[in-house]
Motif scaffolding. Structure first.
Motif, short mmCIF file in Angstrom:
data_model
loop_
_atom_site.label_atom_id
_atom_site.label_comp_id
_atom_site.label_asym_id
_atom_site.label_seq_id
_atom_site.Cartn_x
_atom_site.Cartn_y
_atom_site.Cartn_z
N PHE A 71 -27.11 -13.42 -36.50
CA PHE A 71 -28.51 -13.27 -36.90
C PHE A 71 -28.70 -13.75 -38.32
O PHE A 71 -27.91 -13.46 -39.20
N ARG A 72 -29.79 -14.48 -38.50
CA ARG A 72 -30.18 -14.90 -39.85
C ARG A 72 -31.68 -14.96 -39.94
O ARG A 72 -32.35 -15.43 -39.03
N ARG A 73 -32.22 -14.46 -41.03
CA ARG A 73 -33.65 -14.57 -41.29
C ARG A 73 -33.82 -15.29 -42.62
O ARG A 73 -33.25 -14.88 -43.63
N TYR A 75 -24.72 -16.20 -41.80
CA TYR A 75 -25.24 -15.29 -40.77
C TYR A 75 -24.64 -13.90 -40.88
O TYR A 75 -23.45 -13.75 -41.20
N ASN A 106 -23.03 -11.20 -31.66
CA ASN A 106 -24.38 -11.61 -32.06
C ASN A 106 -24.33 -12.23 -33.45
O ASN A 106 -23.61 -11.77 -34.33
N GLU A 112 -36.47 -16.79 -37.91
CA GLU A 112 -35.34 -15.98 -37.48
C GLU A 112 -34.50 -16.79 -36.50
O GLU A 112 -35.01 -17.52 -35.66
N HIS A 113 -33.18 -16.64 -36.64
CA HIS A 113 -32.24 -17.26 -35.72
C HIS A 113 -31.36 -16.15 -35.15
O HIS A 113 -30.75 -15.39 -35.91
N ASN A 114 -31.30 -16.07 -33.85
CA ASN A 114 -30.61 -14.97 -33.19
C ASN A 114 -29.85 -15.53 -31.99
O ASN A 114 -30.47 -16.11 -31.09
N TYR A 115 -28.54 -15.40 -31.99
CA TYR A 115 -27.71 -15.99 -30.94
C TYR A 115 -26.77 -14.94 -30.36
O TYR A 115 -26.33 -14.02 -31.07
N TRP A 116 -26.45 -15.13 -29.06
CA TRP A 116 -25.57 -14.19 -28.34
C TRP A 116 -24.44 -14.94 -27.67
O TRP A 116 -24.61 -16.07 -27.18
#
Length: 119
Positions: free
Chosen positions: A98-100, A32, A96, A105-109
């Motif tokens: 993020f991976r595409r 990520y 944050n 897409e994977h997006n975490y907070w």
């Protein structure tokens, strides 16, 4: 499930330093891109610094030369070293991930950590 847990925020005087940490779990951390964002009351969330999976970094103009982002893949942790802090750096700071991959897409907070710069 994916969790991002920030720590290290607090109250600091102008010119002081803080180091934020974000520990990730439930994800392939090393794959990520990781970032730190901040959001002050009444303002939009903005990117502060980011680091890719291969270690390339970028910074907001307002923090260049003062902040440093780094990652330790063995510890699933990303750091933000903040030096020469200014009152305008006061915000809630969010981690944050993020991976595409192709069309996915994977997006975490994370939940955020408060940084207050005040005398």
């Amino acid at each position: 499930q994916v969790q991002l847990v920030e720590s290290g925020g607090g109250l600091v005087q102008p010119g002081g330093s803080l180091r934020l940490s974000c520990v990730a779990s439930g994800m392939g951390f090393s794959t990520y891109a990781m970032g730190w964002y901040r959001q002050a009351p009444g303002k939009q969330r903005e990117l502060v610094a980011a680091i890719t999976s291969i270690g390339t970094t970028n910074y907001a103009e307002s923090v260049k030369g003062r902040f440093t982002i780094s990652r330790d893949n063995a510890k699933n942790t990303v750091y933000l070293q903040m030096n020469s802090l200014k009152p305008e750096d006061t915000s809630v700071y969010y981690c944050n991930a993020f991976r595409r991959r192709g069309s996915q897409e994977h997006n975490y907070w994370g939940q955020g950590t408060q940084v207050t710069v005040s005398s």
